[in-house]
Design an enzyme around this catalytic site. Structure first.
Site, PDB file in Angstrom:
ATOM      1  N   PRO A  45       0.824  -1.216   0.000  1.00  0.00           N
ATOM      2  CA  PRO A  45       0.000   0.000   0.000  1.00  0.00           C
ATOM      3  C   PRO A  45       0.853   1.258   0.000  1.00  0.00           C
ATOM      4  CG  PRO A  45      -0.879  -1.597   1.538  1.00  0.00           C
ATOM      5  CD  PRO A  45       0.423  -2.157   1.055  1.00  0.00           C
ATOM      6  N   CYS A  46       0.457   2.210  -0.812  1.00  0.00           N
ATOM      7  CA  CYS A  46       1.216   3.450  -0.990  1.00  0.00           C
ATOM      8  C   CYS A  46       0.445   4.573  -0.307  1.00  0.00           C
ATOM      9  CB  CYS A  46       1.384   3.734  -2.486  1.00  0.00           C
ATOM     10  SG  CYS A  46       2.263   5.253  -2.858  1.00  0.00           S
ATOM     11  N   GLN A  47       0.711   4.800   0.963  1.00  0.00           N
ATOM     12  CA  GLN A  47      -0.048   5.787   1.722  1.00  0.00           C
ATOM     13  C   GLN A  47       0.733   7.072   1.975  1.00  0.00           C
ATOM     14  OE1 GLN A  47      -1.158   3.526   5.176  1.00  0.00           O
ATOM     15  NE2 GLN A  47      -2.891   2.594   4.159  1.00  0.00           N
TER      16      GLN A  47
END
Length: 358
Positions: free
Chosen positions: A77-79
């Site tokens: 996940p690219c948060q």
């Protein structure tokens, strides 16, 4: 060929892996609803339902039964990543991207690759991954993989349309190997009509219009969102393939329905009040039922099943959780048909090398 699927989510990559002939030794997912979807659809693939950082070296050895792994896949996940800028990123002022909590999932993916030492890894992410910190972050990630022996890395932004997905969706694919192979991506399978090369890009009409009169009793996850009458009425003013023109609304439909409205009038946000066209591909499926576009002919947003069709999930793939949780799973997923030709190409490289060595 043995594979491992990290950050499995709803199983888009896992579907593509199995279809491409890989034996998936285990998958990892932290979200309990996503895990429920996995357990139902992939009963033959063991699931490790925990934070990836809690999977130890010893547990990895048990999960893989010490088999030699051919491929590790996943989409961390690219948060959020470094926003410190070029100067601080590269000099000695103390910023280390590996120690930034926002980056740990990417580096945990790298850690598992380093532990399992697969022949290939396949990491996917949002296309913005390429431009984070003006390209410095992706270069740091590559350097970290290279230190593990993955000196041959191919990285590019891929369009789902080119591989038969009826959706203009762009993702970053990073594929590396420790076999000394210069990876060449698979050729597109579908083309824009202007090229006069067939088959042409798939459309929304191809994907979902047979569901128009179906119910959830006939098709799983096909539950329409119960829009307020005012919202549905506004949708009637959105032409096929267009977005809402607020100036076209009568006075009674200009009044805001959201309790948190500051102006008291409706606003046309970028991700809502847009209607798909039957003759064109879809826009990108954004996670969450409130973000899905309007059906081409009905005054409602897409159901989870319609969005799943556009993401190229088969109807036999069932999503669990609330309607919103189902839509988040669908929107987050890698379209199986997008990943499939890349996984096949990796398998071909591995198979050819093994054949030559034998």
């Amino acid at each position: 060929m043995y594979a491992v699927d990290l950050f499995s989510g709803a199983g888009g990559l896992l579907l593509a892996l199995k279809r491409a002939g890989y034996s998936v030794l285990f998958a990892n997912e932290i979200n309990s609803k996503f895990a429920q979807t996995h357990t139902y659809n992939f009963p033959d693939v063991p699931l490790v339902e925990k934070d990836i950082k809690d999977i130890s070296h010893e547990e990895l050895a048990i999960l893989t039964n010490k088999k030699k792994i051919d491929l590790v896949v996943g989409g961390p996940p690219c948060q959020g990543f470094s926003v410190f800028g070029k100067r601080r990123f590269v000099n000695t002022q103390g910023y280390n991207p590996k120690e930034d909590a926002r980056n740990y999932l990417v580096y945990e993916f790298i850690r598992v690759v380093g532990e399992l030492k697969p022949k290939f890894f396949f990491m996917e992410n949002v296309k913005g991954f390429m431009s984070l910190d003006k390209g410095l972050f992706v270069n740091e990630v590559k350097k970290t993989f290279e230190k593990l022996g993955y000196s041959h890395i191919w990285c590019a932004v891929v369009c789902a349309l080119d591989y038969g997905v009826p959706q203009e969706r762009y993702r970053m694919f990073m594929i590396g190997n420790n076999m000394g192979i210069d990876f060449i991506p698979p050729l597109p399978t579908h083309f824009h009509a202007s090229s006069e090369i067939k088959p042409y890009y798939c459309t929304v009409g191809d994907a979902i219009m047979d569901l128009e009169d179906k119910t959830v009793a006939e098709i799983p996850n096909h539950v329409p969102l119960n829009h307020k009458p005012t919202v549905a009425a506004r949708m009637g003013y959105v032409c096929e393939g267009g977005k809402l023109d607020i100036s076209s609304l009568p006075p009674d439909l200009l009044v805001a329905t959201r309790a948190d409205s500051k102006s008291g009038k409706v606003s046309n946000y970028s991700h809502v009040y847009k209607r798909l066209a039957r003759t064109k591909p879809s826009t990108t499926m954004v996670p969450g039922h409130n973000a899905f576009p309007i059906h081409p002919t009905l005054n409602r947003t897409l159901t989870a099943r319609e969005a799943a069709r556009i993401q190229t999930f088969p109807d036999t793939h069932i999503f669990f959780g609330t309607r919103q949780e189902q839509c988040i799973q669908v929107g987050n997923a890698v379209p199986p048909d997008m990943a499939f030709p890349f996984l096949v190409k990796i398998a071909e490289y591995i198979g050819a090398r093994v054949k030559n060595e034998s």
